[in-house]
Design a protein around this motif. Structure first.
Motif, mmCIF file in Angstrom:
data_model
loop_
_atom_site.group_PDB
_atom_site.id
_atom_site.type_symbol
_atom_site.label_atom_id
_atom_site.label_comp_id
_atom_site.label_asym_id
_atom_site.label_seq_id
_atom_site.Cartn_x
_atom_site.Cartn_y
_atom_site.Cartn_z
ATOM 1 N N THR A 76 71.270 57.338 30.217
ATOM 2 C CA THR A 76 70.082 58.194 31.472
ATOM 3 C C THR A 76 70.961 57.420 32.926
ATOM 4 O O THR A 76 71.124 56.393 33.033
ATOM 5 C CB THR A 76 68.347 57.261 31.440
ATOM 6 O OG1 THR A 76 68.286 58.492 30.134
ATOM 7 C CG2 THR A 76 67.959 58.175 33.139
ATOM 8 N N THR A 108 71.122 62.600 30.919
ATOM 9 C CA THR A 108 69.880 62.687 32.147
ATOM 10 C C THR A 108 70.485 61.963 33.526
ATOM 11 O O THR A 108 70.796 60.634 33.166
ATOM 12 C CB THR A 108 69.028 61.949 31.215
ATOM 13 O OG1 THR A 108 68.465 62.563 30.266
ATOM 14 C CG2 THR A 108 67.460 62.676 32.003
ATOM 15 N N LYS A 110 68.439 61.157 37.260
ATOM 16 C CA LYS A 110 67.526 62.186 37.742
ATOM 17 C C LYS A 110 68.073 60.849 39.087
ATOM 18 O O LYS A 110 68.622 59.671 39.405
ATOM 19 C CB LYS A 110 66.447 60.559 37.112
ATOM 20 C CG LYS A 110 66.045 60.442 35.967
ATOM 21 C CD LYS A 110 65.062 59.657 35.400
ATOM 22 C CE LYS A 110 64.505 59.896 34.242
ATOM 23 N NZ LYS A 110 63.394 59.698 34.099
ATOM 24 N N THR A 135 65.298 66.193 38.386
ATOM 25 C CA THR A 135 66.246 65.699 37.088
ATOM 26 C C THR A 135 66.698 66.418 36.055
ATOM 27 O O THR A 135 66.492 67.481 36.123
ATOM 28 C CB THR A 135 65.319 64.743 36.214
ATOM 29 O OG1 THR A 135 63.847 64.414 36.429
ATOM 30 C CG2 THR A 135 65.528 64.330 34.975
#
Length: 141
Positions: A76, A108, A110, A135
């Motif tokens: 992430t 991912t 963000k 996101t």
């Protein structure tokens, strides 16, 4: 005899519970960390507009990417101060291009408006609420 059956059932139960917890809450290993760092390095080099971490960590201001390893090669990235949609799309495309090279399954991203950090005189900091812009889950083509 009953005592042994209870011990065997307890042992099997502990093993099953451990397995379930390990698969549900897998702790990233060094391979996951290497994947996250390799992917972040490629994305930062391709995008080329992130500020140096040493500067951003002092002031909590500037475009920056923080990589967090995820289990199974699924990191992430927390990205600050990239508010323009076209710039975010460039980062998403750079991530998609770099996934295979870094051996990452997915990532991912963000995107946050800015960091909200209070620094204390004696050292230390406190993070406050931050505005999430978007996101994005990125998978290879």
């Amino acid at each position: 005899m009953v005592k042994y059956v209870i011990r065997v059932v307890a042992l099997i139960g502990a093993c099953v519970l451990s397995f379930l917890l390990w698969t549900a809450f897998h702790i990233p290993n060094t391979g996951d960390i290497d994947i996250a760092n390799a992917l972040a390095d490629d994305v930062m080099a391709t995008y080329g507009q992130f500020h140096p971490r040493t500067e951003v960590d002092k002031t909590s201001q500037g475009k920056v990417l923080y990589a967090h390893p995820g289990s199974g090669g699924q990191p992430t990235f927390v990205i600050y101060e990239v508010t323009d949609a076209a710039e975010r799309a460039r980062i998403v495309n750079a991530t998609r291009q770099a996934l295979r090279k870094a051996h990452a399954a997915s990532a991912t991203l963000k995107f946050y408006e800015r960091q909200n950090v209070t620094h204390f005189e004696g050292g230390g900091m406190r993070r406050g609420p931050e505005q999430l812009i978007e996101t994005v889950s990125v998978k290879p083509d």
